[in-house]
Design an enzyme around this catalytic site. Sequence first.
Site, PDB file in Angstrom:
ATOM      1  N   ASP A 559      43.049  36.432  45.228  1.00 48.58           N
ATOM      2  CA  ASP A 559      42.283  37.371  44.421  1.00 48.58           C
ATOM      3  C   ASP A 559      40.823  37.270  44.887  1.00 48.58           C
ATOM      4  OD1 ASP A 559      41.652  39.143  42.403  1.00 48.58           O
ATOM      5  OD2 ASP A 559      42.156  37.801  40.756  1.00 48.58           O
ATOM      6  N   ASP A 635      42.284  45.373  38.982  1.00 49.80           N
ATOM      7  CA  ASP A 635      42.177  45.214  37.526  1.00 49.80           C
ATOM      8  C   ASP A 635      42.149  46.562  36.821  1.00 49.80           C
ATOM      9  OD1 ASP A 635      42.113  42.591  38.211  1.00 49.80           O
ATOM     10  OD2 ASP A 635      39.969  42.326  37.887  1.00 49.80           O
TER      11      ASP A 635
END
Length: 961
Positions: A559, A635
């Site tokens: 990430d 996200d």
Amino acid sequence: MAAARRRRSWAELALACVGLCLSTAFAVDRSNFKTCDQSSFCKRQRSIQPGSSPYRALLDSLELAPDALTVQLVNEVTKVVLLLELQGLQGNMTRIRIDELKPLRPRYRVPDVLVADPPTARLSISGRDENSVELTVAEGPYKIILTGRPFRLDLLENRSLVLSVNARGLMVFEHQRLPRNSFSDKVSLTFGSIWDKIKNLFSRQGPTEPAEGDGTPDEEAAGKADKPEENKEKDDSDEPGAWEEMFKTHSDSKPYGPTSVGLDFSLPGMEHVYGIPEHADNLRLKVTEGGEPYRLYNLDVFQYELYNPMALYGSVPVLLAHNIHRDLGIFWLNAAETWVDISSNTAGKTLFGKMLDYLQGGGETPQTDVRWMSESGIIDVFLLLGPTVSDIFRQYASLTGTQALPPLFSLGYHQSRWNYRDEADVIEVDQGFDNHDIPCDVIWLDIEHADGKRYFTWDSSRFPQPLAMLGHLASKRRKLVAIVDPHIKVDSGYRVHEELRSLGLYVKTRDGSDYEGWCWPGSVGYPDFTDIKMREWWANMFSFDKYEGSASNLYVWNDMNEPSVFNGPEVTMLKDARHHGGWEHRDIHNIYGFYVHMATAEGLIRRSGGVERPFVLSRAFFAGSQRFGAIWTGDNAAEWDHLKISIPMCLSLGLVGLSFCGADVGGFFKNPEPELILRWYQVGAYQPFYRAHSHMDTGRREPWLLPPEYLGPTRDALRQRYALLPFWYTLFYRAHRDGHPVMRPLWVQYPKDVTTFGQDDQYMLGDSLLVHPVTEPGARGVQVYLPGQGEVWYDIQSYQKHHGPQTLYLPVTLSSIPVFQRGGTIIPRWERVRRSSDCMKDDPITLYVAISPQGTAEGELYLDDGHTFNYQTQKKYLHRKFSFSGNTLTSSSADPQGYFETGVWIERVVILGAGKPASVLLQTEGLLENLLDFHHEAETSVLTLRRPGVHVSADWIIYLR
Ligand SMILES: *[C@@H]1O[C@H](CO)[C@@H](O)[C@H](O)[C@H]1NC(C)=O
Ligand SMILES: *[C@@H]1O[C@H](CO)[C@@H](O)[C@H](O)[C@H]1NC(C)=O
């Protein structure tokens, strides 16, 4: 009445405004991210208007070698000379590179993206006059015309123009020059920026700027310490932001000054363009004139907004153009911040206007113009000339590689959350799937599992026995994915940090000290993944003895690898930070995440001695990232529009090679209502990467927490996914072998059907399934477009047959997932859904044969061990072909090179659209014949053949008599 209605509509307006204000409260803070105007090079580039280009090709300097043509380009204003290198590549591609002939320092050329040096095709000169040269590419239908003044390239196929370069004269190549005074950099910068301010003031009152291309040549511009007073003519080095740039509180020192490059491409006859992900926008790209260009700059955008061209986590600088006759691709190989402007001569025209043009003698042919602008590097562009879209897929794959073949488990369902608290929580979630009879392959751990976000470690109080936990999951034939991010906590007690620091492997500031930023663990360093020594070091970290508490069923996600820097400009790294080889972060930004992904995947391969296939999910990506694994759309939020946008986002990525794409099921931010969760599970079941994930502040939402009326259909969606795993796996094999996307826009399959060109609420999986998911709350029905003259489509739930082309209104319930199998295809399934894919891989197969109006169908099945490279190194695989025609179903080998020992057999054949036979005869290799038991459903025309019992690797024939 009228007044009352008026009043009500005002009230509605007010309500709408409240809604808007509320929703903007959740949206991105746009002021954190640059507009083109705030990015000085974009502003400079964009201020150039179409017109006569200052660039001239010096035809006398032309040199023709067997594999390339070179010619000098001179900017007639600055007299700076560039070198253009033109190559014809085998398979209908052309490569154009432009660099400075004598750069002050070398400019960045993107390494490691191309899988090999592309084989060239011989160029020859087939015509010439005083201002142009005609080139012929060997064994291709293309000619290239190079025009001297102004510089321009035209690509022709059979005398008709396919694409032009610099036809609008928008080429800009900012050559490197010395700072304008010889003080130390710092002094010069301060001075420069003060001067910029003075000059700004001045120019606002002063005379109008000289017309473009009209300036007096400044022979001595480069290399001189100009006195500001003398510097009157418009030179881009004088523009504000050219030598130093501020954004909010961040200053970008530009020790090398302005270095941007830009070029325009005209596509006559083209109206529909696609690609250049990642953007949260529709599949078909929009015209950007008068608005913001599409931006490619890998960024961690908090709560991203939909339907706009802002940059997101990844960048693939590839654009596709399509019309009913042909397809084209442009691959702009540049890893710096990039903006793409799209304009069209038909944009804004009504259909009526277009018709009028047509009636008045043709009017203009439609044309799309694409303009690329990058902050540094060279111009390196591949023109992919198709002519079909599948040729483009093949051409692009030959340059950057194909999708890695995923391990089978990774096509199953992934359960993630930020965070599963501790080992007991993980075990409980794992048990939850079994208790509720829901298949699941993987449980994920986010940043809290590590000791103080020190990756490669475990929090000793919450995860004291990771090996026991992994062992428990292994006993259930499940996996674990743990996060490993590329920001490393600055902590002298942390071995990873200490080693990287002492080995000098961190990214540096421009002064040469270790660059430190702020991220989840606090103060962090960023490993310099552009350095092969760093990647080697990182890859070795995944060995079981170094990454303590890891085991062979632990896989990894990367990430925050844009890279995300909480206190950096636009939440990323300073552009003047230094990488290996002296390159600036500016040069390599968009490829940083690609390298993190590459090194991590390499680590997982290495830890098994090169035997096991890796699985690594990455948030950031670049052209070529498909070779390393999966990516996701970052996200997102628990909103219906985010569910909807997941379709065009993954379709765009598939078009440019990244097939293994998915969106967080349920939405990352916010709490979804049960209906949205259910619909998202249904959508995700038919998208390549299938993972539920959610933010720390959201409520728990494992599927069994849903109310019973939603749990049932959610379980069904997951089970449908598992039943189709052999189909998914075969699609991925084709993507891996040929570069064809798994999830495809309809127009890829129906390139002449203009209705499909803008569709992005439905799509194809391979060439067999058409999916139109429900993405509206409270939906009672969906409008499905079933394309194809003479095509038939079978609803896979009801087996009802529909003819194409038509728009079908299909009533839906909570359990409906509108999916249609195209007549003419055969799909393999595993119908005994179990706990995980690993429990199913030896299960028997059911074939679904959907008969075309011509009475035919074809399909295939790929099988191997599901997890090693033996399919590659030892040819241990089965690739079977099934075909149906003349009431005969045949199984044969699609690839005799492969062989794989397996117990898998065919347990059932379901034939859609079949009449009732008198008897069904099975003939196997050894000439054995036997009659098969069958059942025919007259109402639906479904014929089920029970227990053919044949081995999957055997050749056989079934006759319907
Ligand atoms: C190259 O283009 C020609 C003509 O458009 C086409 O027939 C041929 O199949 C193409 N070749 C490849 C390898 O794409
Ligand atoms: C160009 O000519 C070749 C050879 O005559 C032909 O195969 C091809 O289809 C033509 N292409 C177009 C776009 O007309």
